[in-house]
Design an enzyme around this catalytic site. Structure first.
Site, PDB file in Angstrom:
ATOM      1  N   ASP A 173      -3.058   1.792  -2.979  1.00 24.91           N
ATOM      2  CA  ASP A 173      -3.841   2.199  -1.828  1.00 24.91           C
ATOM      3  C   ASP A 173      -5.193   1.462  -1.855  1.00 24.91           C
ATOM      4  O   ASP A 173      -5.214   0.234  -1.952  1.00 24.91           O
ATOM      5  CB  ASP A 173      -3.994   3.729  -1.831  1.00 24.91           C
ATOM      6  CG  ASP A 173      -4.594   4.287  -0.575  1.00 24.91           C
ATOM      7  OD1 ASP A 173      -3.869   4.385   0.433  1.00 24.91           O
ATOM      8  OD2 ASP A 173      -5.794   4.639  -0.587  1.00 24.91           O
ATOM      9  N   TYR A 281     -14.616   3.591   3.600  1.00 18.10           N
ATOM     10  CA  TYR A 281     -14.089   3.292   4.932  1.00 18.10           C
ATOM     11  C   TYR A 281     -15.188   2.869   5.894  1.00 18.10           C
ATOM     12  O   TYR A 281     -14.955   2.063   6.801  1.00 18.10           O
ATOM     13  CB  TYR A 281     -13.362   4.515   5.491  1.00 18.10           C
ATOM     14  CG  TYR A 281     -12.067   4.804   4.779  1.00 18.10           C
ATOM     15  CD1 TYR A 281     -10.883   4.193   5.172  1.00 18.10           C
ATOM     16  CD2 TYR A 281     -12.014   5.690   3.699  1.00 18.10           C
ATOM     17  CE1 TYR A 281      -9.688   4.453   4.519  1.00 18.10           C
ATOM     18  CE2 TYR A 281     -10.827   5.961   3.043  1.00 18.10           C
ATOM     19  CZ  TYR A 281      -9.665   5.332   3.454  1.00 18.10           C
ATOM     20  OH  TYR A 281      -8.483   5.585   2.804  1.00 18.10           O
ATOM     21  N   HIS A 337       4.663   6.509   0.299  1.00 17.32           N
ATOM     22  CA  HIS A 337       3.378   5.923  -0.096  1.00 17.32           C
ATOM     23  C   HIS A 337       3.032   6.164  -1.560  1.00 17.32           C
ATOM     24  O   HIS A 337       2.290   5.394  -2.157  1.00 17.32           O
ATOM     25  CB  HIS A 337       2.275   6.513   0.789  1.00 17.32           C
ATOM     26  CG  HIS A 337       0.944   5.857   0.608  1.00 17.32           C
ATOM     27  ND1 HIS A 337       0.692   4.560   0.982  1.00 17.32           N
ATOM     28  CD2 HIS A 337      -0.226   6.329   0.081  1.00 17.32           C
ATOM     29  CE1 HIS A 337      -0.565   4.256   0.721  1.00 17.32           C
ATOM     30  NE2 HIS A 337      -1.140   5.303   0.154  1.00 17.32           N
TER      31      HIS A 337
END
Length: 360
Positions: A173, A281, A337
């Protein structure tokens, strides 16, 4: 050529770039507002369905027992040379072989690598860090403290601070994204690269622009561009949105025990614990548009065909950027994931085969 002439010739290009960036940020914030509306409804629904939990998250006081499991390694802190920040890490197998450094994603921590720490500590020095911003590592509050350049410098300082000149870098990730970038800008420090469910930033950018479905899968990234609101929404109803990430029947980790669920969210429940991860982010679009980058590190890429956040088409897009013969990619048909936690045995088989020549 005189400087005024050069400035005049470059003016149209600079203006076009500014207009392009202005358009991009307009679209990003439009997406952020739309995502905020959706996630606000989800959070409010959780509150209404579980009114006893209230609107705010409850900070955990007791450390989950599985975070203190001695079989996973010893806990320690490392002061980084460049920034002076202290990062927490768990280490096992020192003296047993090369350094294998693990970088976690969001919303995770060092415990994401519990299976890999046990599996590889007999032949490698395995180290799983809590990245900058993830408690109990230091977590600056300023958004500018979470640029990609600073995060990559952290990785460099961890490798050299542990006494090594190179490592086997393993990322998932967000940790995978950092690992990709690190292998490009610090190739001498990466002996091998193992990435699960993450794409290089430039590849993701180009792919998402041509595959609108990928943008919908990544809708949360737009929400996270906003100040303070994402932290509030994720903490509502005792962090239920975060819990759902791990426990969702289709996209989560199956048979996740209550202790392990608490181990994943414990750090995020601490006061201010969500701000550092959100700031990753908030820097994501800072350098867009990105130039294509050639990839050359010897890499093992593992991808879940049923990944809810990343399309499998990204694997082919990544392979097109690679120097021939340097990438070994596998799409796991039954995986989503969470490959390091859900399909760890398959991951371990691929890793042992990929690293076999280093153990001779």
């Amino acid at each position: 050529m005189p400087e005024p002439v050069v400035t005049a010739l470059l003016a149209p290009s600079r203006l076009s770039l500014k207009l392009l960036r202005a358009l991009m940020w307009s679209l990003v914030y439009l997406g952020a507002l739309m995502a905020a509306a959706v996630y606000s409804c989800i959070a409010l629904t959780h509150v209404l369905c579980r009114p006893r939990r209230g609107c705010l998250g409850r900070p955990r006081c007791a450390v989950p027992a599985c975070l203190s499991d001695p079989s996973l390694g010893e806990h320690d802190f490392l002061t980084l040379k460049s920034s002076g920040l202290r990062l927490h890490y768990v280490s096992a197998g020192r003296g047993n072989g090369p350094l294998m450094l693990f970088l976690h994603g969001f919303p995770e921590n060092w415990f994401s690598w519990q299976y890999q720490l046990r599996e590889f500590q007999n032949r490698f020095h395995v180290v799983a860090v809590d990245l900058r911003g993830y408690w109990p590592s230091d977590a600056p509050r300023n958004v500018d403290c979470y640029t990609i350049d600073l995060l990559m410098t952290d990785v460099q300082d961890v490798i050299t601070g542990l006494g090594y000149s190179k490592c086997i870098l393993v990322g998932h990730d967000w940790g995978g994204l950092l690992a990709w970038n690190f292998s490009i800008y610090y190739p001498a420090l990466v002996e091998r690269l193992v990435v699960a469910c993450a794409a290089p930033m430039s590849v993701y950018q180009d792919y998402a622009l041509h595959h609108i479905g990928q943008l919908f899968r990544s809708n949360y990234m737009f929400l996270f561009q906003l100040p303070w609101l994402p932290e509030k929404l994720l903490s509502m109803s005792d962090f239920q949105i975060l819990k759902d990430v791990f426990t969702n029947r289709k996209s989560g980790i199956p048979q996740l025990s209550p202790c392990k669920l608490e181990a994943f969210i414990y750090h995020l429940t601490q006061p201010g614990g969500l701000t550092g991860p959100m700031n990753y982010y908030r820097n994501l679009f800072r350098n867009v548009p990105l130039e294509p980058q050639e990839l050359s590190a010897r890499t093992l890429l593992l991808w879940g065909e049923k990944d809810s956040y990343l399309e499998a088409g990204l694997v082919n897009a990544i392979s097109k950027r690679f120097v021939p013969g340097r990438l070994e990619a596998h799409i796991l048909p039954t995986s989503g994931h969470w490959i390091p936690q859900k399909h760890y045995e398959e991951m371990h088989r691929y890793m042992w085969a990929f690293l076999q020549d280093l153990l001779a």
